[in-house]
Design a protein around this motif. Sequence first.
Motif, PDB file in Angstrom:
ATOM      1  N   ILE A 122       0.842  -1.204   0.000  1.00 36.69           N
ATOM      2  CA  ILE A 122       0.000   0.000   0.000  1.00 36.69           C
ATOM      3  C   ILE A 122       0.871   1.247   0.000  1.00 36.69           C
ATOM      4  N   TYR A 123       1.909   1.240   0.827  1.00 44.04           N
ATOM      5  CA  TYR A 123       2.805   2.398   0.934  1.00 44.04           C
ATOM      6  C   TYR A 123       3.448   2.711  -0.409  1.00 44.04           C
ATOM      7  N   TYR A 124       4.090   1.722  -1.026  1.00 40.59           N
ATOM      8  CA  TYR A 124       4.782   1.975  -2.292  1.00 40.59           C
ATOM      9  C   TYR A 124       3.803   2.142  -3.447  1.00 40.59           C
ATOM     10  N   GLY A 125       2.643   1.522  -3.351  1.00 41.67           N
ATOM     11  CA  GLY A 125       1.639   1.738  -4.388  1.00 41.67           C
ATOM     12  C   GLY A 125       1.163   3.177  -4.419  1.00 41.67           C
ATOM     13  N   TYR A 126       0.922   3.758  -3.243  1.00 36.19           N
ATOM     14  CA  TYR A 126       0.513   5.164  -3.173  1.00 36.19           C
ATOM     15  C   TYR A 126       1.630   6.097  -3.649  1.00 36.19           C
ATOM     16  N   ILE A 127       2.884   5.710  -3.392  1.00 38.52           N
ATOM     17  CA  ILE A 127       4.000   6.534  -3.865  1.00 38.52           C
ATOM     18  C   ILE A 127       3.947   6.671  -5.382  1.00 38.52           C
ATOM     19  N   PHE A 128       3.598   5.575  -6.057  1.00 43.47           N
ATOM     20  CA  PHE A 128       3.515   5.604  -7.518  1.00 43.47           C
ATOM     21  C   PHE A 128       2.108   5.958  -8.008  1.00 43.47           C
ATOM     22  N   ASN A 296       8.196  16.614 -12.669  1.00 47.91           N
ATOM     23  CA  ASN A 296       8.545  17.990 -12.291  1.00 47.91           C
ATOM     24  C   ASN A 296       7.628  18.550 -11.209  1.00 47.91           C
ATOM     25  N   LYS A 297       7.034  17.706 -10.372  1.00 49.27           N
ATOM     26  CA  LYS A 297       6.152  18.157  -9.301  1.00 49.27           C
ATOM     27  C   LYS A 297       6.852  17.989  -7.958  1.00 49.27           C
ATOM     28  N   LEU A 298       6.874  19.065  -7.183  1.00 48.14           N
ATOM     29  CA  LEU A 298       7.469  19.006  -5.857  1.00 48.14           C
ATOM     30  C   LEU A 298       6.555  18.320  -4.859  1.00 48.14           C
ATOM     31  N   PHE A 299       5.267  18.237  -5.171  1.00 48.60           N
ATOM     32  CA  PHE A 299       4.319  17.657  -4.221  1.00 48.60           C
ATOM     33  C   PHE A 299       3.199  16.973  -4.982  1.00 48.60           C
ATOM     34  N   THR A 300       2.888  15.751  -4.583  1.00 46.54           N
ATOM     35  CA  THR A 300       1.701  15.075  -5.099  1.00 46.54           C
ATOM     36  C   THR A 300       0.936  14.501  -3.913  1.00 46.54           C
ATOM     37  N   PHE A 301      -0.360  14.491  -4.010  1.00 49.89           N
ATOM     38  CA  PHE A 301      -1.179  14.000  -2.908  1.00 49.89           C
ATOM     39  C   PHE A 301      -0.958  12.512  -2.679  1.00 49.89           C
ATOM     40  N   GLY A 302      -0.686  11.762  -3.760  1.00 50.87           N
ATOM     41  CA  GLY A 302      -0.463  10.327  -3.623  1.00 50.87           C
ATOM     42  C   GLY A 302       0.735  10.023  -2.740  1.00 50.87           C
ATOM     43  N   ARG A 303       1.838  10.720  -2.959  1.00 52.31           N
ATOM     44  CA  ARG A 303       3.033  10.492  -2.152  1.00 52.31           C
ATOM     45  C   ARG A 303       2.816  10.964  -0.717  1.00 52.31           C
ATOM     46  N   PHE A 304       2.118  12.088  -0.566  1.00 56.47           N
ATOM     47  CA  PHE A 304       1.800  12.579   0.777  1.00 56.47           C
ATOM     48  C   PHE A 304       0.921  11.564   1.519  1.00 56.47           C
ATOM     49  N   LYS A 305      -0.083  11.026   0.820  1.00 54.00           N
ATOM     50  CA  LYS A 305      -0.961  10.020   1.417  1.00 54.00           C
ATOM     51  C   LYS A 305      -0.172   8.765   1.795  1.00 54.00           C
ATOM     52  N   ALA A 306       0.810   8.413   0.973  1.00 56.83           N
ATOM     53  CA  ALA A 306       1.635   7.238   1.276  1.00 56.83           C
ATOM     54  C   ALA A 306       2.378   7.432   2.594  1.00 56.83           C
ATOM     55  N   GLN A 307       2.934   8.618   2.804  1.00 60.43           N
ATOM     56  CA  GLN A 307       3.663   8.887   4.035  1.00 60.43           C
ATOM     57  C   GLN A 307       2.741   8.892   5.248  1.00 60.43           C
ATOM     58  N   ILE A 308       1.541   9.476   5.085  1.00 62.19           N
ATOM     59  CA  ILE A 308       0.575   9.497   6.187  1.00 62.19           C
ATOM     60  C   ILE A 308       0.194   8.073   6.578  1.00 62.19           C
ATOM     61  N   CYS A 309      -0.120   7.256   5.574  1.00 62.59           N
ATOM     62  CA  CYS A 309      -0.500   5.864   5.852  1.00 62.59           C
ATOM     63  C   CYS A 309       0.636   5.109   6.519  1.00 62.59           C
ATOM     64  N   LYS A 310       1.858   5.306   6.023  1.00 60.44           N
ATOM     65  CA  LYS A 310       3.011   4.610   6.599  1.00 60.44           C
ATOM     66  C   LYS A 310       3.206   4.996   8.059  1.00 60.44           C
ATOM     67  N   ASN A 311       3.075   6.287   8.371  1.00 62.67           N
ATOM     68  CA  ASN A 311       3.247   6.737   9.754  1.00 62.67           C
ATOM     69  C   ASN A 311       2.202   6.118  10.679  1.00 62.67           C
ATOM     70  N   PHE A 312       0.962   6.070  10.224  1.00 62.26           N
ATOM     71  CA  PHE A 312      -0.089   5.474  11.050  1.00 62.26           C
ATOM     72  C   PHE A 312       0.067   3.954  11.147  1.00 62.26           C
ATOM     73  N   PHE A 313       0.528   3.327  10.054  1.00 62.13           N
ATOM     74  CA  PHE A 313       0.803   1.893  10.109  1.00 62.13           C
ATOM     75  C   PHE A 313       1.839   1.590  11.197  1.00 62.13           C
ATOM     76  N   LEU A 314       2.902   2.382  11.229  1.00 61.64           N
ATOM     77  CA  LEU A 314       3.968   2.157  12.198  1.00 61.64           C
ATOM     78  C   LEU A 314       3.482   2.397  13.627  1.00 61.64           C
ATOM     79  N   LEU A 315       2.638   3.415  13.801  1.00 61.87           N
ATOM     80  CA  LEU A 315       2.135   3.725  15.146  1.00 61.87           C
ATOM     81  C   LEU A 315       1.166   2.656  15.646  1.00 61.87           C
ATOM     82  N   THR A 316       0.323   2.159  14.757  1.00 60.50           N
ATOM     83  CA  THR A 316      -0.639   1.129  15.169  1.00 60.50           C
ATOM     84  C   THR A 316      -0.008  -0.256  15.244  1.00 60.50           C
TER      85      THR A 316
END
Length: 711
Positions: A122-128, A296-316
């Motif tokens: 899920i984490y790497y899928g959201y990154i891409f 050429n994008k400094l920010f994408t919601f998909g990558r941001f969502k991947a990081q959010i999910c990863k952080n919550f996965f690690l916490l839970t």
Amino acid sequence: MESIDNSTNTGSVEIGTTHLQAPAESAVVPRPCSAVVVRSAYKQYNQTAVLKDLNLTVPDGKIYGLLGPSGCGKTTLLSCIVGRIRLDSGEIKLKGKFISDIGYMPQELALHEELSIKETFIYYGYIFDLSRETIEKRARELKDLLELPCYSLVLSDLSGGQQRRVSLAVAMLHDPKLLILDEPTVGLDPLISQSIWELLIELTSKGKKTVIITTHYIEEAKQSHMIGLMRKGTLLSEATPTELLTSCDCSYLEEAFLKICQSHVAKTNSFKIPIKQPTRRFSYARDLPPPPLLNNKLFTFGRFKAQICKNFFLLTRNIPFTLFLVCLPIIQTAIFNITCGRDPEKLALGVFNEEISNGFHACSKVHVSSNGCFLDGRTAVSCLMLEKLKEKSFTLVEFSNIQDGRNAVVSNDVWAFIHFSSNFSGSLATKIVTGSDATNDTLTSSTIVAWVDRANKYISEMIQRDILDSYSNVIESILFTCGISKKIGYSPLQIQNPVYGIKNPSFIHYAAPAIIALCAFYLPAIYTAAAILSEKEGGVIERVVLSGMNFIEIALAHITVQILFIAIQTSLVMIVMFAIFQNPFVGDPFPVFVLLTLIGVGGMCFGFFEAILCKTMTEAAFLGIGTNFLLKFLCGMMWPIEGIHYLLRNVSYYLPLTLSTESLRSLTAKGLKVNHPSVYLGYMSILSWIVVFSLVSYLLLKIKRDVWTKT
């Protein structure tokens, strides 16, 4: 990125510095179009050339085995191809145009071992930027293809071979056209290694995927369609396995590689080959956009969502650790309130009372009356004094002479020793009645003499304070009983009710705001630095950066999760400190909450600064511990800044927690409003430091050669 022309190559094979011709029947064989072309590649570190005028061509839809000993430049070359490193000169052209066209599997695992297989996908899928449905579909395909274990298993519970297959699956998750595998079979069981090679052959059988694989197991590379032999940053040979064996007249690739290396050593020893110095033409930056700049994008919601999910996965994943993280400031503040700031009790106080012949334990047996006037000679004032001292939780120790009492202070058996003369009460009465006419003997006999151990400043001053308070209370009481104005016993200095605070404040009331500020600042700093550096040391950061992630997305996702924790921690700490332990709080709780939250954000920004500046968690730990002690001493936390040396006093005002701690004191103990200078300067100070930490972190990202930057 410049696409590659569908050119053809001849069948000649360059080995060492000789030009060996392939068999006659294949003298002119059209080569397939190329997936990767490297020309005149040059890269050096610290004046040492790692790649030296290297040329490489990877056919499209084939397996390219890149062989060579450790340190020959294989990993550097792959890092240049995927965009992690920039060449000093030369060109790299890829058939693909986007980072999603490349799947990279590093030599180390470089995955979060605390995540399950499903969470990793899920984490790497959201990154891409894959949808959840696409991720699940690809996961099912890869599970069957790679024979992966149950999705719910955590990576740390898998065997080494299973972890390597998961790592390969992550590289293939977004269905890339080019797979780059850095020694995927190192340390694996031969059966597992063979299964990976069979999979790669199957993937390239239809010509839809290209694979570059590095290995120092030379014989297993015989299954590649094309082999490149590297030594000391130079490509010695590039040919099919059959062409290499035929040209070298060998039966084994290892034997052929040894012959080629020996030939290369002989020729380089016979004459010095001039190394072409690089022309400072950074064509690579134009031909291959760095992977972190996906589209050429400094920010994408998909990558941001991947990081959010990863952080919550690690916490839970680790609930006890998460609860500990939330409760740690509560535990610290509770322990602080229980152990610090309270007046010491049961302190040993030596007494020699000559006024009572049988010792001060006989005070209750003599005629002691608080209802009668002490002028009648029936009241032993010394006994009233001792009763007051008992009420203040002193443990009284009786001595029979002055010398023994003083020796007890010297030997640390008691904290202080006091002496009452044999005619203390009578002399005291005479002094009050006669006033200025009292004789010197009367004045001496009416004086309480005390010897105090002053090595401990706080305890000695507390003992002195309690003795004086007890004396004042007894004098006022006996004067009132005798019908004499209590004002005669008053001190000439009268302290009125305090403007702010309470009449007898404790040290904890001074230190409480400092402790809260220190916890609010350093706990987010420690967690932030540790979370990022643990990923950095494990190679995870580099892998996700090569997948398109950038520091802005990592930081924003971390801030989002951390602010939630900071808000919860701040609320709980305020309840513990001010509601449960009743520390002074007379102001509005909302400005206090906002200020503590800002201090927490400042600590988090300091954690980012640590993570970027430091290479290891050990370095960050030393930096954190060192600055913690400095801030304790320089920010007025352990002692008022008015007591700091004047050379450091002005420096102290500009440190992160000085003004913000004073602002907390003004809000909680004085109830001042936000528009008061002593309050809003604290807000301005911590906001300024948030900006400073952010700007310095940004500059370090730009100038520091690290996993965040391209070198």
